[in-house]
Structure formats: C-alpha cells, structure tokens
Design an enzyme around this catalytic site. Sequence first.
Site, PDB file in Angstrom:
ATOM      1  N   ASN A   9       0.828  -1.229  -0.065  1.00 31.70           N
ATOM      2  CA  ASN A   9       0.138  -0.083  -0.042  1.00 31.70           C
ATOM      3  C   ASN A   9       0.884   1.238   0.014  1.00 31.70           C
ATOM      4  O   ASN A   9       1.386   1.449   1.025  1.00 31.70           O
ATOM      5  CB  ASN A   9      -0.904  -0.030   1.212  1.00 31.70           C
ATOM      6  CG  ASN A   9      -1.837   1.103   1.436  1.00 31.70           C
ATOM      7  OD1 ASN A   9      -1.813   2.001   0.510  1.00 31.70           O
ATOM      8  ND2 ASN A   9      -2.180   1.346   2.635  1.00 31.70           N
ATOM      9  N   LYS A  11       0.081   4.268  -0.428  1.00 25.38           N
ATOM     10  CA  LYS A  11      -0.686   5.528   0.355  1.00 25.38           C
ATOM     11  C   LYS A  11      -0.357   6.566  -0.668  1.00 25.38           C
ATOM     12  O   LYS A  11      -0.180   6.389  -1.856  1.00 25.38           O
ATOM     13  CB  LYS A  11      -0.033   5.721   1.848  1.00 25.38           C
ATOM     14  CG  LYS A  11      -0.148   4.439   2.628  1.00 25.38           C
ATOM     15  CD  LYS A  11      -0.160   4.785   4.005  1.00 25.38           C
ATOM     16  CE  LYS A  11      -0.296   3.401   4.701  1.00 25.38           C
ATOM     17  NZ  LYS A  11      -0.079   3.365   6.002  1.00 25.38           N
ATOM     18  N   HIS A  93      -9.595   1.192   5.059  1.00 25.07           N
ATOM     19  CA  HIS A  93      -8.321   1.146   5.630  1.00 25.07           C
ATOM     20  C   HIS A  93      -8.643   2.250   6.583  1.00 25.07           C
ATOM     21  O   HIS A  93      -9.489   3.319   6.662  1.00 25.07           O
ATOM     22  CB  HIS A  93      -7.327   1.976   4.474  1.00 25.07           C
ATOM     23  CG  HIS A  93      -5.822   2.023   5.182  1.00 25.07           C
ATOM     24  ND1 HIS A  93      -5.633   2.874   6.085  1.00 25.07           N
ATOM     25  CD2 HIS A  93      -4.898   1.191   5.085  1.00 25.07           C
ATOM     26  CE1 HIS A  93      -4.249   2.588   6.644  1.00 25.07           C
ATOM     27  NE2 HIS A  93      -3.976   1.349   5.844  1.00 25.07           N
ATOM     28  N   GLU A  95      -7.030   4.627   7.803  1.00 28.93           N
ATOM     29  CA  GLU A  95      -6.858   6.145   7.571  1.00 28.93           C
ATOM     30  C   GLU A  95      -8.046   6.994   6.872  1.00 28.93           C
ATOM     31  O   GLU A  95      -8.292   8.003   7.146  1.00 28.93           O
ATOM     32  CB  GLU A  95      -5.604   6.168   6.553  1.00 28.93           C
ATOM     33  CG  GLU A  95      -4.399   5.976   7.423  1.00 28.93           C
ATOM     34  CD  GLU A  95      -2.859   5.475   6.860  1.00 28.93           C
ATOM     35  OE1 GLU A  95      -3.031   5.688   5.734  1.00 28.93           O
ATOM     36  OE2 GLU A  95      -2.168   5.057   7.374  1.00 28.93           O
ATOM     37  N   GLU A 165      -5.545  -5.094  10.799  1.00 25.62           N
ATOM     38  CA  GLU A 165      -4.567  -3.783  11.028  1.00 25.62           C
ATOM     39  C   GLU A 165      -4.900  -3.104  12.234  1.00 25.62           C
ATOM     40  O   GLU A 165      -5.799  -2.096  12.060  1.00 25.62           O
ATOM     41  CB  GLU A 165      -4.700  -3.043   9.702  1.00 25.62           C
ATOM     42  CG  GLU A 165      -4.479  -3.647   8.426  1.00 25.62           C
ATOM     43  CD  GLU A 165      -3.689  -2.608   7.374  1.00 25.62           C
ATOM     44  OE1 GLU A 165      -2.742  -2.454   7.122  1.00 25.62           O
ATOM     45  OE2 GLU A 165      -4.445  -1.533   7.083  1.00 25.62           O
ATOM     46  N   GLY A 171       2.103   2.368  10.762  1.00 26.81           N
ATOM     47  CA  GLY A 171       3.001   3.650  10.509  1.00 26.81           C
ATOM     48  C   GLY A 171       3.846   3.924  11.956  1.00 26.81           C
ATOM     49  O   GLY A 171       4.355   5.186  12.153  1.00 26.81           O
ATOM     50  N   SER A 211       3.331  -2.040  10.699  1.00 26.11           N
ATOM     51  CA  SER A 211       4.638  -1.904  10.657  1.00 26.11           C
ATOM     52  C   SER A 211       5.254  -3.278  10.422  1.00 26.11           C
ATOM     53  O   SER A 211       6.299  -3.796  11.225  1.00 26.11           O
ATOM     54  CB  SER A 211       5.079  -1.438  12.221  1.00 26.11           C
ATOM     55  OG  SER A 211       4.671  -0.156  12.324  1.00 26.11           O
TER      56      SER A 211
HETATM   57  P1  PGA Z   1       2.597   0.397   7.809  1.00 25.88           P
HETATM   58  O1  PGA Z   1       1.198   0.619   7.113  1.00 25.88           O
HETATM   59  O2  PGA Z   1       3.295  -0.820   7.094  1.00 25.88           O
HETATM   60  O3  PGA Z   1       3.519   1.653   7.347  1.00 25.88           O
HETATM   61  O4  PGA Z   1       2.563   0.403   9.085  1.00 25.88           O
HETATM   62  C1  PGA Z   1       0.439  -0.398   6.816  1.00 25.88           C
HETATM   63  C2  PGA Z   1      -1.008   0.123   6.335  1.00 25.88           C
HETATM   64  O5  PGA Z   1      -1.288   0.981   6.807  1.00 25.88           O
HETATM   65  O6  PGA Z   1      -1.417  -0.581   5.421  1.00 25.88           O
END
Ligand code: PGA
Length: 248
Positions: A9, A11, A93, A95, A165, A171, A211
């Site tokens: 992803n 983003k 997601h 976010e 997640e 992140g 992460s």
């Molecule tokens: P990250 O993001 O690996 O940077 O923690 C995962 C995600 O948001 O899908």
Amino acid sequence: MRKRIVVGNWKMNMNNSAAHSLFQSLNNAEIVSSTKIIIAPPSVYLSGFSSNKSKNIYLAAQNCSDNENGAYTGEISASMLYSIGVGYSLVGHSERRQYQNESDLLLKQKINVLIENKVIPIFCCGENLDKRESGDFYKVIQSQLENSLFHLSNSEIKEVVIAYEPVWAIGTGVTASPGQAQEIHAFIRSLLVERYSLETAEEISILYGGSCNASNAKELFMNKDVDGGLIGGAALDVDSFSAIIKSF
Ligand code: PGA
C-alpha cells in the site's frame, strides 16, 4: 490451500518518476514466489502500471466510490477499475475511516459495488489503541466485520480478502506480536466459521498489516492463520518489499 498474499500500500507517496521507477524495479525483480503480489499505488498511476506490468504482479486501488457511476465529482468507480485491469481494491483502511469518516454502512456499499463489478475487496479492520488497552478489541473487530461484510453470501465472501490492521501498529514502528496477530486472525476465522462454514473460513486469506517489515515478516507469517501482509512503509523500497514477499 489458502492463497498467500502480500499487498504493498503506497498510500499518498511518490511523484510520477519515483512511482514509475519503483514499479519498474518490482517488474524487473521477477520475484519468484507462489505468493500473490499486489501493488496499491495512488490511483493516478493505476492505468499506466496496468499496461506495463509483469504477469505475476496484480494491482489494487486504495479506495473506490460506493456509487455505480454518475455525478460524483472526484470519485472513481469500481467498473472503471475493472475496465483498466485493476483486480482489487482496499476498503475501509483505518486512515480513510479516520480522515474521511468512512462508516461501516458506507464500506458495506463499497463492498457491494466492488463485488458487482468483479473487483475483489481487501477489507481492512482493526482496533485503535484505546480499544486495545480497554480489552474491547474483539467487539470492535466483530462489529466491523458484521456491519460491512457478513451480509455477503457464501460464494461472495469467498472472494474477499480480509486484512487485520491494528491502528496502533500502523506507521508507528510498533508491530503486533506474532501471538497477538495469530490470536486475532484465529478469532476472525472463528467468526467466519460461525457465520458461514468451516470450509468457507478455511478458504479466506487473512493478512496482517501494521509496521510489518523485512525483519519481522517471517515470524508473523509463520502463524497458522496469517496468510500474508498489507505493507505500508516497507513497500516503498524494492529490497525490503521483496524480502517480505520471500518471508514465507
Ligand atoms: P505500515 O502501514 O506498514 O506503514 O504500518 C500499513 C498499512 O497502513 O496498510
């Protein structure tokens, strides 16, 4: 045997030249693996990538409209995605739940429109830090699944990919421990058994995200109910992303 899947992803990262050069590196890397590799770049790059990808790489949108088509300025429909060869779309997601206030009901509509248009949803669920600390995380995950996904028929749900997640791990550099990930993945699978059947539950891939990187992927993917990963930061580098894919 369930499909093993690793999704990158991207983003809202990378301008045109950086995005194309990373995608080209992934194409050229010719990663030999039985794991399905899916890239979710910003949507402006999907069409270009679709006509220039090696056959072991699949594409996902990061989002799509809950409407079929029409006067929805700024939106992209599931049928448009399908028409340019995009086979998957992220849905829900954290976010988007947080910054776009996406509700369970809206996500349910997106799931429906994707399925009608033969685009496979990658449905994201997971609790925030408060719910993890209060111990209410099982309830949160269960209601996200029940409200947005469990209306699907048996044959429809088998098409869906689920990603667990935990929001506190996205992140942040803090990863769920392999034990915590396995516990929730097994819980999600048990809900699928209750709502559908053991046979159906055994067919659905459940990915871990938050992460996940080249150093912890192996111990996460070793768990019985962890069928791959949804990778953010570590997907922006060809070496770390390839190492994750090879971690099974
Ligand atoms: P990250 O993001 O690996 O940077 O923690 C995962 C995600 O948001 O899908």
